[in-house]
Design a protein around this motif. Structure first.
Motif, short mmCIF file in Angstrom:
data_model
loop_
_atom_site.label_atom_id
_atom_site.label_comp_id
_atom_site.label_asym_id
_atom_site.label_seq_id
_atom_site.Cartn_x
_atom_site.Cartn_y
_atom_site.Cartn_z
N THR A 203 0.86 -1.19 0.00
CA THR A 203 0.00 0.00 0.00
C THR A 203 0.89 1.24 0.00
O THR A 203 1.99 1.22 0.58
CB THR A 203 -0.90 0.06 1.26
N ASN A 204 0.43 2.26 -0.68
CA ASN A 204 1.18 3.51 -0.72
C ASN A 204 0.24 4.62 -1.14
O ASN A 204 -0.72 4.38 -1.86
CB ASN A 204 2.35 3.40 -1.71
N GLU A 205 0.55 5.83 -0.71
CA GLU A 205 -0.29 6.98 -1.11
C GLU A 205 0.03 7.40 -2.55
O GLU A 205 -0.80 8.03 -3.20
CB GLU A 205 -0.04 8.20 -0.19
N LEU A 241 2.53 2.90 -14.18
CA LEU A 241 1.86 3.97 -13.43
C LEU A 241 0.34 3.90 -13.61
O LEU A 241 -0.43 4.05 -12.65
CB LEU A 241 2.40 5.31 -13.94
N GLY A 242 -0.07 3.66 -14.85
CA GLY A 242 -1.52 3.55 -15.14
C GLY A 242 -2.13 2.40 -14.33
O GLY A 242 -3.21 2.52 -13.76
N ALA A 243 -1.41 1.28 -14.27
CA ALA A 243 -1.92 0.12 -13.52
C ALA A 243 -1.99 0.44 -12.03
O ALA A 243 -2.96 0.08 -11.34
CB ALA A 243 -1.02 -1.09 -13.76
N ALA A 244 -0.98 1.17 -11.53
CA ALA A 244 -0.99 1.54 -10.10
C ALA A 244 -2.20 2.43 -9.82
O ALA A 244 -2.89 2.25 -8.80
CB ALA A 244 0.31 2.24 -9.72
N GLY A 251 -8.01 6.77 -1.97
CA GLY A 251 -6.77 7.56 -1.96
C GLY A 251 -5.50 6.78 -1.71
O GLY A 251 -4.42 7.35 -1.66
N THR A 252 -5.60 5.45 -1.59
CA THR A 252 -4.39 4.64 -1.35
C THR A 252 -4.27 3.56 -2.43
O THR A 252 -5.27 2.93 -2.78
CB THR A 252 -4.48 3.95 0.03
#
Ligand SMILES: C[S@@+](CC[C@H](N)C(=O)[O-])C[C@H]1O[C@@H](n2cnc3c(N)ncnc32)[C@H](O)[C@@H]1O
Length: 270
Positions: A203-205, A241-244, A251-252
């Motif tokens: 998990t990351n913001e 990035l798109g997949a993330a 928001g996470t």
């Protein structure tokens, strides 16, 4: 010039002790409790952590009362493990030729090590050798539905080109198949073989942090990305990035990383 898989892995891990600890340890530490559960009582038991990396599994085993040692082939990982757990013994050594006497340890563990080995069977045979009879061996490997690996490999398949001058490597997902884990453990002489699937998550913001995770915490996929020519690599980054971003909930970014936990016991007659 790097000519072999082992050399490439060693070079990669040798420069990643800090970034691995920052980006990957928060995920790999999620398997510590299931590994401890698979071992049973630890008080006073001698345990060897193979491919110990920054040493957190060893540290948790020691906190449970085990007499733990760690071994890893990257000197910088051993230094990081010593910084994290100065009271424990860590030494440089190869999982495929352990520097320990036979019949020494009550348990052997190896978290996320087997996929990095040229000859994983040799490492599993070594774990068997250094175990005392009735000792348990536990190893973990990313499951086949690991979304981080799937995102990166799909982005490379869609936007990259095959790279022919990377060192010939063993299949990365071999032990993601629990049947293969069982087969190899049984063929190596282990009994009471088990495989369990557990969930971990990253998990990351920030979606962009997925690139830090990949470059800072992985060797083989980082090499595959670095070998792409710049325009393709930029498209691969955009796809990652798109997949993330597609995995953002409230928001996470939340990305599943299932893990196979495989284990077996050295029989008393061995
Ligand atoms: C993915 S990291 C796992 C680290 C740690 N066990 C964890 O769970 O976070 C893989 C580790 O295996 C080590 N490694 C790779 N090949 C090895 C080998 N042949 N012998 C010993 N260590 C090895 C690397 O240096 C690295 O620290």
């Amino acid at each position: 010039m790097i000519t072999s898989f082992r050399e490439a892995e060693l070079a990669g891990w040798s420069t990643r002790s800090a970034s691995y600890d920052q980006h990957l340890s928060p995920i790999t530490n999620q398997v510590i409790a299931p590994i401890i559960a698979a071992l049973g009582p630890l008080d006073g038991r001698r345990v060897l952590d193979v491919c110990c990396g920054p040493g957190h599994l060893a540290g948790s085993l020691a906190a449970e009362g085990a007499a733990v040692e760690g071994v890893d082939f990257a000197a910088s990982m051993i230094a990081k493990a010593g910084e994290n757990y100065p009271r424990l013994t860590f030494q440089v050594g190869d999982a495929e030729a352990l520097p320990h006497a036979s019949d020494t340890f009550d348990h052997v563990v190896c978290a996320f090590g087997v996929m990095h080995l040229r000859r994983p069977e040799s490492a599993i045979a070594e774990a068997f050798r250094v175990l005392r009879p009735k000792g348990r061996f536990v190893f973990t490997q990313w499951g086949k539905d690991d979304e981080v690996l799937n995102i990166v490999l799909s982005a490379i398949a869609d936007h990259g080109t095959p790279i022919s001058d990377l060192p010939d490597a063993p299949p990365p997902l071999r032990f993601s198949d629990p049947r293969e884990c069982r087969r190899v453990l049984e063929a190596s002489g282990f009994t009471e073989v088990r495989d369990d699937l557990i969930e971990t998550t990253w998990t990351n913001e920030r979606p962009k942090a997925l690139l830090d995770l990949i470059y800072g915490g992985a060797v083989r996929v980082a090499m595959m990305l670095e070998a792409q020519e710049p325009a393709r690599r930029a498209r691969i980054h955009d796809a990652i990035l798109g997949a993330a971003k597609a995995h953002v909930f409230d928001g996470t970014v939340v990305i599943r990383r299932p893990v196979v936990v495989a284990s077996g016991t050295k029989p008393s007659s061995a």
